[in-house]
Design a protein around this motif. Sequence first.
Motif, PDB file in Angstrom:
ATOM      1  N   LYS A 358       0.732  -1.151  -0.151  1.00 58.49           N
ATOM      2  CA  LYS A 358       0.054  -0.110  -0.073  1.00 58.49           C
ATOM      3  C   LYS A 358       0.979   1.095  -0.136  1.00 58.49           C
ATOM      4  O   LYS A 358       0.553   2.271   0.409  1.00 58.49           O
ATOM      5  CB  LYS A 358      -0.712  -0.161   1.179  1.00 58.49           C
ATOM      6  N   LEU A 359       1.972   1.218  -0.542  1.00 58.99           N
ATOM      7  CA  LEU A 359       2.865   2.365  -0.934  1.00 58.99           C
ATOM      8  C   LEU A 359       3.080   2.619  -2.135  1.00 58.99           C
ATOM      9  O   LEU A 359       2.736   1.645  -3.101  1.00 58.99           O
ATOM     10  CB  LEU A 359       4.276   2.113  -0.070  1.00 58.99           C
ATOM     11  N   ARG A 360       3.684   3.516  -2.531  1.00 61.48           N
ATOM     12  CA  ARG A 360       3.906   3.899  -3.963  1.00 61.48           C
ATOM     13  C   ARG A 360       5.597   4.060  -4.013  1.00 61.48           C
ATOM     14  O   ARG A 360       6.055   4.707  -3.150  1.00 61.48           O
ATOM     15  CB  ARG A 360       3.305   4.967  -4.737  1.00 61.48           C
ATOM     16  N   CYS A 361       6.194   3.312  -4.839  1.00 59.02           N
ATOM     17  CA  CYS A 361       7.673   3.323  -4.730  1.00 59.02           C
ATOM     18  C   CYS A 361       8.354   3.614  -6.197  1.00 59.02           C
ATOM     19  O   CYS A 361       7.671   3.132  -7.068  1.00 59.02           O
ATOM     20  CB  CYS A 361       8.011   1.672  -4.343  1.00 59.02           C
ATOM     21  N   VAL A 362       9.279   4.351  -6.176  1.00 58.74           N
ATOM     22  CA  VAL A 362      10.113   4.770  -7.486  1.00 58.74           C
ATOM     23  C   VAL A 362      11.711   4.223  -7.327  1.00 58.74           C
ATOM     24  O   VAL A 362      12.124   4.925  -6.115  1.00 58.74           O
ATOM     25  CB  VAL A 362      10.006   6.246  -7.767  1.00 58.74           C
ATOM     26  N   SER A 387       2.555   0.463  -8.791  1.00 62.66           N
ATOM     27  CA  SER A 387       2.841   0.727  -7.667  1.00 62.66           C
ATOM     28  C   SER A 387       4.260   0.911  -7.206  1.00 62.66           C
ATOM     29  O   SER A 387       4.725   1.648  -6.395  1.00 62.66           O
ATOM     30  CB  SER A 387       2.307  -0.405  -6.446  1.00 62.66           C
ATOM     31  N   CYS A 388       4.860   0.433  -8.243  1.00 65.74           N
ATOM     32  CA  CYS A 388       6.729   0.143  -8.036  1.00 65.74           C
ATOM     33  C   CYS A 388       7.091   0.345  -9.427  1.00 65.74           C
ATOM     34  O   CYS A 388       7.110  -0.613 -10.226  1.00 65.74           O
ATOM     35  CB  CYS A 388       6.924  -1.297  -7.582  1.00 65.74           C
ATOM     36  N   GLN A 389       7.486   1.521  -9.453  1.00 69.30           N
ATOM     37  CA  GLN A 389       8.198   1.860 -11.110  1.00 69.30           C
ATOM     38  C   GLN A 389       9.851   1.743 -10.643  1.00 69.30           C
ATOM     39  O   GLN A 389      10.422   2.430  -9.829  1.00 69.30           O
ATOM     40  CB  GLN A 389       7.993   3.272 -11.508  1.00 69.30           C
ATOM     41  N   PHE A 390      10.456   1.625 -11.874  1.00 69.03           N
ATOM     42  CA  PHE A 390      12.158   1.536 -11.871  1.00 69.03           C
ATOM     43  C   PHE A 390      12.618   2.153 -13.161  1.00 69.03           C
ATOM     44  O   PHE A 390      12.078   2.082 -14.240  1.00 69.03           O
ATOM     45  CB  PHE A 390      12.566   0.137 -11.727  1.00 69.03           C
ATOM     46  N   HIS A 391      13.684   2.938 -13.024  1.00 71.76           N
ATOM     47  CA  HIS A 391      14.046   3.690 -14.087  1.00 71.76           C
ATOM     48  C   HIS A 391      15.476   3.520 -14.349  1.00 71.76           C
ATOM     49  O   HIS A 391      16.200   3.628 -13.012  1.00 71.76           O
ATOM     50  CB  HIS A 391      13.995   5.127 -13.957  1.00 71.76           C
ATOM     51  N   CYS A 392      16.269   3.311 -15.172  1.00 72.23           N
ATOM     52  CA  CYS A 392      17.788   3.275 -15.529  1.00 72.23           C
ATOM     53  C   CYS A 392      18.174   4.874 -15.740  1.00 72.23           C
ATOM     54  O   CYS A 392      17.871   5.383 -16.633  1.00 72.23           O
ATOM     55  CB  CYS A 392      18.075   2.565 -16.858  1.00 72.23           C
ATOM     56  N   ALA A 393      18.629   5.421 -14.609  1.00 72.26           N
ATOM     57  CA  ALA A 393      18.849   6.865 -14.527  1.00 72.26           C
ATOM     58  C   ALA A 393      19.741   7.061 -13.520  1.00 72.26           C
ATOM     59  O   ALA A 393      19.623   6.340 -12.671  1.00 72.26           O
ATOM     60  CB  ALA A 393      17.392   7.502 -14.358  1.00 72.26           C
ATOM     61  N   ASP A 394      20.588   8.132 -13.659  1.00 70.40           N
ATOM     62  CA  ASP A 394      21.541   8.584 -12.508  1.00 70.40           C
ATOM     63  C   ASP A 394      20.670   9.575 -11.603  1.00 70.40           C
ATOM     64  O   ASP A 394      19.692  10.070 -11.827  1.00 70.40           O
ATOM     65  CB  ASP A 394      22.356   9.774 -13.422  1.00 70.40           C
ATOM     66  N   ALA A 395      20.929   9.342 -10.408  1.00 64.90           N
ATOM     67  CA  ALA A 395      20.417   9.925  -9.010  1.00 64.90           C
ATOM     68  C   ALA A 395      20.113  11.454  -9.371  1.00 64.90           C
ATOM     69  O   ALA A 395      19.206  12.006  -8.714  1.00 64.90           O
ATOM     70  CB  ALA A 395      21.062   9.476  -7.787  1.00 64.90           C
ATOM     71  N   ARG A 396      20.972  11.925 -10.272  1.00 64.23           N
ATOM     72  CA  ARG A 396      21.081  13.621 -10.374  1.00 64.23           C
ATOM     73  C   ARG A 396      19.760  13.773 -11.229  1.00 64.23           C
ATOM     74  O   ARG A 396      19.700  15.150 -11.433  1.00 64.23           O
ATOM     75  CB  ARG A 396      22.300  13.730 -10.969  1.00 64.23           C
ATOM     76  N   ALA A 397      19.210  12.942 -11.760  1.00 64.02           N
ATOM     77  CA  ALA A 397      17.845  12.936 -12.858  1.00 64.02           C
ATOM     78  C   ALA A 397      16.807  12.699 -11.978  1.00 64.02           C
ATOM     79  O   ALA A 397      15.543  12.588 -12.674  1.00 64.02           O
ATOM     80  CB  ALA A 397      18.197  11.983 -13.861  1.00 64.02           C
ATOM     81  N   LEU A 398      16.533  13.023 -10.796  1.00 64.50           N
ATOM     82  CA  LEU A 398      15.379  12.998  -9.911  1.00 64.50           C
ATOM     83  C   LEU A 398      14.423  13.603 -10.299  1.00 64.50           C
ATOM     84  O   LEU A 398      13.104  13.144 -10.582  1.00 64.50           O
ATOM     85  CB  LEU A 398      15.761  13.287  -8.432  1.00 64.50           C
TER      86      LEU A 398
END
Length: 529
Positions: A358-362, A387-398
Amino acid sequence: TRLCGNSMLAAAREEEHERRDNWLGDIAAKANEDGAAALRPGGFCAAGGGGKAAAAPLFGDGVEFDNVGTADEVCFAVSTNIGSEAYCAAEIKELLSEGEGEGDNDDGGSSWDVIARPFGIGGYVSCSLKAPDATGDGSEGEEESEEERRRRRRRLHASASSRLLRLRSAHNVLEYDDHFDLSEVVDEEGVDITATSSITGVDLYAFYKRRLEAGTARIASVERMGGESEEGDKGTFRASCERIGGPHSFQTPHVEREVGGAIAEVYADRCKPKMTNYDANVRIDVVNDRVIVGTQLNVDDLSKGRHFLRFRNAVTIKTNLAYVMVRLANVTEGNLLVDPFCGSGTILLEAMEMYDKKLRCVGMDVSRRSANGARDNATAEGCGPSSCQFHCADARALRKHLEDNSVDAIATNLPWGVMTGNKNVSDLQEMYEAFLRIAWYVLKDGGRVVMLVLRGLQLTRIIQKLGGRYRLLHVNVIRTTNNLPCLVVVEKLPRDEVNESVKGQLAYLSQFVCISKDMYHAIHYERID
């Protein structure tokens, strides 16, 4: 008198020079004065800073340390990472309090004392039954009989053991039997061994056999075995050991063999040693100069086997620490939790399981293999892209993937840089700082950033530098295998008060000098209007 006056004048001048040299650091530190000043034993930092109270208490705060009454009162000993005892104790209190207030069936936490680092043993939490008159179980004016006391103790013991096996912040749950200090060990001639580093496995064998024979120690699980039965009906046990610290002249196998041999000889009529398919696993754990003995109730380490159905990174965080980080993030159902360095997705998967999805996660990771693997893990556990998404990205692209002021909390295991070499240490520092600067925009006001990082001193210096944007809530060093990473928790301040204060003063005072504001913009790389 003249010499004394000159010395005082010189000292005053030195203090003034030091004040002038450190004026900028003092301004940055002002925003964190309460948080930095409130560090206390155990690594905890009082909630607060910048003159304001934190929105919510910290998980693990308020736990008692090393305050056990007597060993006879201790029923259970729970092992966890050294440094994370307070978190484990807080979770134990919650679990033991689940049945509190249910009348006659009350097995609640009011019956238990939970102490972190009992007897000074790091990495352990003890659970002790309170005296009957302190629990409120008995009827007023009626004294509990011995038989009633035994029945009550057995009921509470059984209820607590089943609850403790649900712990998420622990490694093992032991039925407590004994503890001693290596300084108590004496050789066969009765001569004190003053240097504990010289104690051998044979010394441990002789010492513990005498201790068992004298009745100073007893192994309850073994005593419940066999009795006067025939050889074939005897119970079986295994002796196991985890040895931390030192130096010691003995190794882990020596402890298992020698102390296990002493137990087998003293209880020869009841049990026999067996390495597989045993009835009881008796642990003899050595932490520096202290030893704790107990029967392990769980079969496998409680921190293992919860996730990684499809993919696992070469290096990943243990699930018990992931649980602690999620609790420190203070998220609730429906919140958005982000991990910008997600790896296998351990922290987010733990959070989804804790809150029943019951959370949303990225999650984000610069490695496409890790991002795809974390997505596969989440899908295997029933957490789809809704509910749970994943991206191939640098943390500086938040800010590319998340809206400003949209994230409730960030929990992440920052890159440790163990294998990067000295030339890339500055790159890590730049990455940490850039991540915290960008995270400030996507976090909601009061949102927390929970970070596990090996370079804790480096990170805290960066936080001091960004003191106007974050309030430092918590700093705690934890032992993981053979490293000492830091858990650092900060909270977003609604306004960068230090930055705005300096710009406001420059804007006001610029009218009294013959220099345009554009010149100050060029000096500070920022407009001061």
